[in-house]
Design a protein around this motif. Structure first.
Motif, mmCIF file in Angstrom:
data_model
loop_
_atom_site.group_PDB
_atom_site.id
_atom_site.type_symbol
_atom_site.label_atom_id
_atom_site.label_comp_id
_atom_site.label_asym_id
_atom_site.label_seq_id
_atom_site.Cartn_x
_atom_site.Cartn_y
_atom_site.Cartn_z
ATOM 1 N N LEU A 271 8.118 15.562 9.622
ATOM 2 C CA LEU A 271 7.787 15.967 10.997
ATOM 3 C C LEU A 271 7.789 14.751 11.926
ATOM 4 O O LEU A 271 7.118 13.755 11.631
ATOM 5 N N GLU A 272 8.534 14.841 13.013
ATOM 6 C CA GLU A 272 8.583 13.720 13.956
ATOM 7 C C GLU A 272 8.994 14.228 15.339
ATOM 8 O O GLU A 272 10.110 14.730 15.511
ATOM 9 N N PRO A 273 8.098 14.088 16.333
ATOM 10 C CA PRO A 273 8.433 14.599 17.668
ATOM 11 C C PRO A 273 9.260 13.645 18.539
ATOM 12 O O PRO A 273 9.775 14.070 19.562
ATOM 13 N N THR B 189 -2.762 7.760 15.773
ATOM 14 C CA THR B 189 -1.911 7.798 16.975
ATOM 15 C C THR B 189 -1.931 9.168 17.658
ATOM 16 O O THR B 189 -1.865 9.254 18.877
ATOM 17 N N ILE B 190 -2.030 10.196 16.861
ATOM 18 C CA ILE B 190 -1.887 11.581 17.322
ATOM 19 C C ILE B 190 -2.921 11.895 18.415
ATOM 20 O O ILE B 190 -4.069 11.454 18.299
ATOM 21 N N PRO B 191 -2.555 12.589 19.507
ATOM 22 C CA PRO B 191 -3.545 12.802 20.573
ATOM 23 C C PRO B 191 -4.732 13.684 20.150
ATOM 24 O O PRO B 191 -5.862 13.236 20.160
ATOM 25 N N ILE C 70 3.604 13.862 8.234
ATOM 26 C CA ILE C 70 3.464 14.015 9.690
ATOM 27 C C ILE C 70 3.724 12.663 10.366
ATOM 28 O O ILE C 70 3.214 11.633 9.939
ATOM 29 N N GLY C 71 4.552 12.675 11.398
ATOM 30 C CA GLY C 71 4.861 11.442 12.126
ATOM 31 C C GLY C 71 5.577 10.443 11.248
ATOM 32 O O GLY C 71 5.082 9.333 11.034
ATOM 33 N N VAL C 72 6.761 10.809 10.755
ATOM 34 C CA VAL C 72 7.460 9.930 9.789
ATOM 35 C C VAL C 72 7.944 8.633 10.426
ATOM 36 O O VAL C 72 8.286 7.690 9.729
ATOM 37 N N GLY C 73 7.978 8.597 11.774
ATOM 38 C CA GLY C 73 8.438 7.384 12.455
ATOM 39 C C GLY C 73 9.868 7.057 12.041
ATOM 40 O O GLY C 73 10.732 7.937 11.997
ATOM 41 N N SER C 74 10.092 5.782 11.682
ATOM 42 C CA SER C 74 11.452 5.371 11.329
ATOM 43 C C SER C 74 11.759 5.618 9.852
ATOM 44 O O SER C 74 12.785 5.156 9.349
ATOM 45 N N VAL D 193 0.846 -1.205 0.000
ATOM 46 C CA VAL D 193 0.000 0.000 0.000
ATOM 47 C C VAL D 193 0.874 1.245 0.000
ATOM 48 O O VAL D 193 0.591 2.217 -0.700
ATOM 49 N N ARG D 194 1.959 1.221 0.772
ATOM 50 C CA ARG D 194 2.876 2.382 0.755
ATOM 51 C C ARG D 194 3.358 2.621 -0.682
ATOM 52 O O ARG D 194 3.391 3.751 -1.158
ATOM 53 N N GLN D 195 3.727 1.513 -1.374
ATOM 54 C CA GLN D 195 4.223 1.623 -2.758
ATOM 55 C C GLN D 195 3.164 2.211 -3.688
ATOM 56 O O GLN D 195 3.466 2.875 -4.662
ATOM 57 N N ASP E 291 10.483 19.449 14.009
ATOM 58 C CA ASP E 291 9.934 19.079 15.319
ATOM 59 C C ASP E 291 8.506 19.632 15.399
ATOM 60 O O ASP E 291 8.013 20.216 14.427
ATOM 61 N N LEU E 292 7.889 19.501 16.541
ATOM 62 C CA LEU E 292 6.499 19.945 16.678
ATOM 63 C C LEU E 292 6.381 20.891 17.868
ATOM 64 O O LEU E 292 5.770 20.538 18.886
ATOM 65 N N PRO E 293 6.949 22.088 17.760
ATOM 66 C CA PRO E 293 6.922 22.968 18.930
ATOM 67 C C PRO E 293 5.495 23.399 19.256
ATOM 68 O O PRO E 293 4.770 23.877 18.384
ATOM 69 N N SER F 295 0.109 11.137 5.743
ATOM 70 C CA SER F 295 0.001 10.581 7.095
ATOM 71 C C SER F 295 -0.213 9.080 6.985
ATOM 72 O O SER F 295 -1.213 8.625 6.407
ATOM 73 N N THR F 296 0.734 8.293 7.490
ATOM 74 C CA THR F 296 0.523 6.844 7.521
ATOM 75 C C THR F 296 0.643 6.387 8.974
ATOM 76 O O THR F 296 1.680 6.569 9.603
ATOM 77 N N PHE F 297 -0.435 5.895 9.517
ATOM 78 C CA PHE F 297 -0.534 5.420 10.903
ATOM 79 C C PHE F 297 -0.185 6.517 11.911
ATOM 80 O O PHE F 297 0.299 6.222 13.001
ATOM 81 N N THR F 298 -0.420 7.766 11.537
ATOM 82 C CA THR F 298 -0.176 8.868 12.466
ATOM 83 C C THR F 298 -1.492 9.462 12.953
ATOM 84 O O THR F 298 -1.642 9.732 14.149
HETATM 85 C C1 LIG Z 1 2.545 4.361 14.534
HETATM 86 S S1 LIG Z 1 3.824 5.506 14.227
HETATM 87 C C2 LIG Z 1 3.779 5.606 12.452
HETATM 88 C C3 LIG Z 1 5.114 5.904 11.856
HETATM 89 C C4 LIG Z 1 5.183 6.006 10.336
HETATM 90 N N1 LIG Z 1 4.342 7.067 9.826
HETATM 91 C C5 LIG Z 1 4.842 4.709 9.643
HETATM 92 O O1 LIG Z 1 3.984 4.686 8.762
HETATM 93 O O2 LIG Z 1 5.474 3.695 9.977
HETATM 94 C C6 LIG Z 1 3.096 7.064 14.714
HETATM 95 C C7 LIG Z 1 4.088 8.200 14.643
HETATM 96 O O3 LIG Z 1 3.413 9.436 14.961
HETATM 97 C C8 LIG Z 1 4.283 10.215 15.751
HETATM 98 N N2 LIG Z 1 3.493 11.228 16.473
HETATM 99 C C9 LIG Z 1 2.927 11.150 17.704
HETATM 100 N N3 LIG Z 1 2.308 12.296 18.022
HETATM 101 C C10 LIG Z 1 2.473 13.120 16.963
HETATM 102 C C11 LIG Z 1 2.063 14.444 16.668
HETATM 103 N N4 LIG Z 1 1.322 15.151 17.534
HETATM 104 N N5 LIG Z 1 2.419 14.980 15.473
HETATM 105 C C12 LIG Z 1 3.140 14.266 14.580
HETATM 106 N N6 LIG Z 1 3.552 12.997 14.789
HETATM 107 C C13 LIG Z 1 3.227 12.444 15.956
HETATM 108 C C14 LIG Z 1 4.966 9.191 16.655
HETATM 109 O O4 LIG Z 1 6.147 9.700 17.242
HETATM 110 C C15 LIG Z 1 5.217 8.055 15.687
HETATM 111 O O5 LIG Z 1 6.456 8.203 15.029
#
Ligand SMILES: C[S@@+](CC[C@H](N)C(=O)[O-])C[C@H]1O[C@@H](n2cnc3c(N)ncnc32)[C@H](O)[C@@H]1O
Length: 215
Positions: free
Chosen positions: A64-66, A113-115, A42-46, A27-29, A89-91, A107-110
């Protein structure tokens, strides 16, 4: 402190190891090459998406990754691409980009997760150009009531283990409530995980101009 150690050391490796099995990578591809111009992820993770961007279409990637532990892993992926990439960063929970400054947000799996998801989607809409696109791939609420019951039971464990992950968000509805119109979307149970933690939607959304500008 053990909580910080988990967040910045163990959790990033957990996401890195579990977050990219073949059905998810497929799916990413499929969706990441749709990104073009100036892109915010947003939330690039690894950095699992970095290798799927088309460097001939993406002039700049704001990553973007906090979480500093995630950044360490993403830094390694960065060296495997030819992308013009800048980490952000996310100031103060505010995306540090000007209004209407990017063509694509990814946004993938972010969003799952995001609050503060409502504020996050508003922030995405703020930085997108009026004709910009949101590319999403998210996990959430199954349409099947029996699976939903399991999702509600298991959500607290996932929320802790995956640092804020929700299993019961209806992401497409939240995207629409945030002022977007879904352009195209597919959905289904993905990967080898239990159904309670594998119902996903992936597709693209555009700004819905009928709903006006975000406050
Ligand atoms: C489940 S991981 C997904 C990582 C990546 N996007 C992926 O597809 O593998 C969720 C990511 O969202 C980040 N995250 C958490 N709160 C966030 C925020 N408020 N804004 C942006 N990223 C955030 C986490 O640090 C984490 O890297």
């Amino acid at each position: 402190m053990p909580v910080l150690f988990y967040r910045e050391h163990l959790y990033p490796h957990l996401v890195d190891v579990l977050g990219d099995p073949p059905p998810i990578r497929q799916v990413r591809q499929q969706i990441i090459p749709l990104a073009e111009g100036k892109v915010l992820e947003i939330g690039v993770g690894s950095g699992a998406n970095f290798c799927h961007y088309d460097p001939t279409r993406v002039s700049k990637l704001y990553a973007l990754e906090p979480n500093p532990g995630m950044l360490r892993l993403a830094e390694r992926q960065r060296h495997r691409t030819k992308l013009n990439l800048e980490f952000l960063d996310l100031p103060g929970e505010r995306i540090p980009l000007k209004d209407h400054s990017v063509n694509t947000v990814v946004s993938t799996f972010t969003l799952c997760t995001i609050p503060g998801i409502v504020e996050a989607i508003r922030g995405v809409r703020r930085v997108l150009k009026p004709d910009g696109k949101l590319i999403f791939f998210e996990l959430g609420l199954s349409p099947d009531p029996a699976i939903q019951r399991w999702q509600k039971r298991l959500e607290p464990i996932h929320h802790w283990l995956f640092q804020g992950l929700y299993l019961t968000r209806d992401i497409p509805s939240l995207i629409e409530q945030g002022g977007f119109q879904i352009e195209q979307m597919e959905m289904g149970y993905l990967a080898q995980f239990p159904k309670s933690s594998s119902y996903c939607w992936w597709g693209t959304a555009i700004c819905n101009h009928d709903t006006g500008s975000p406050p």
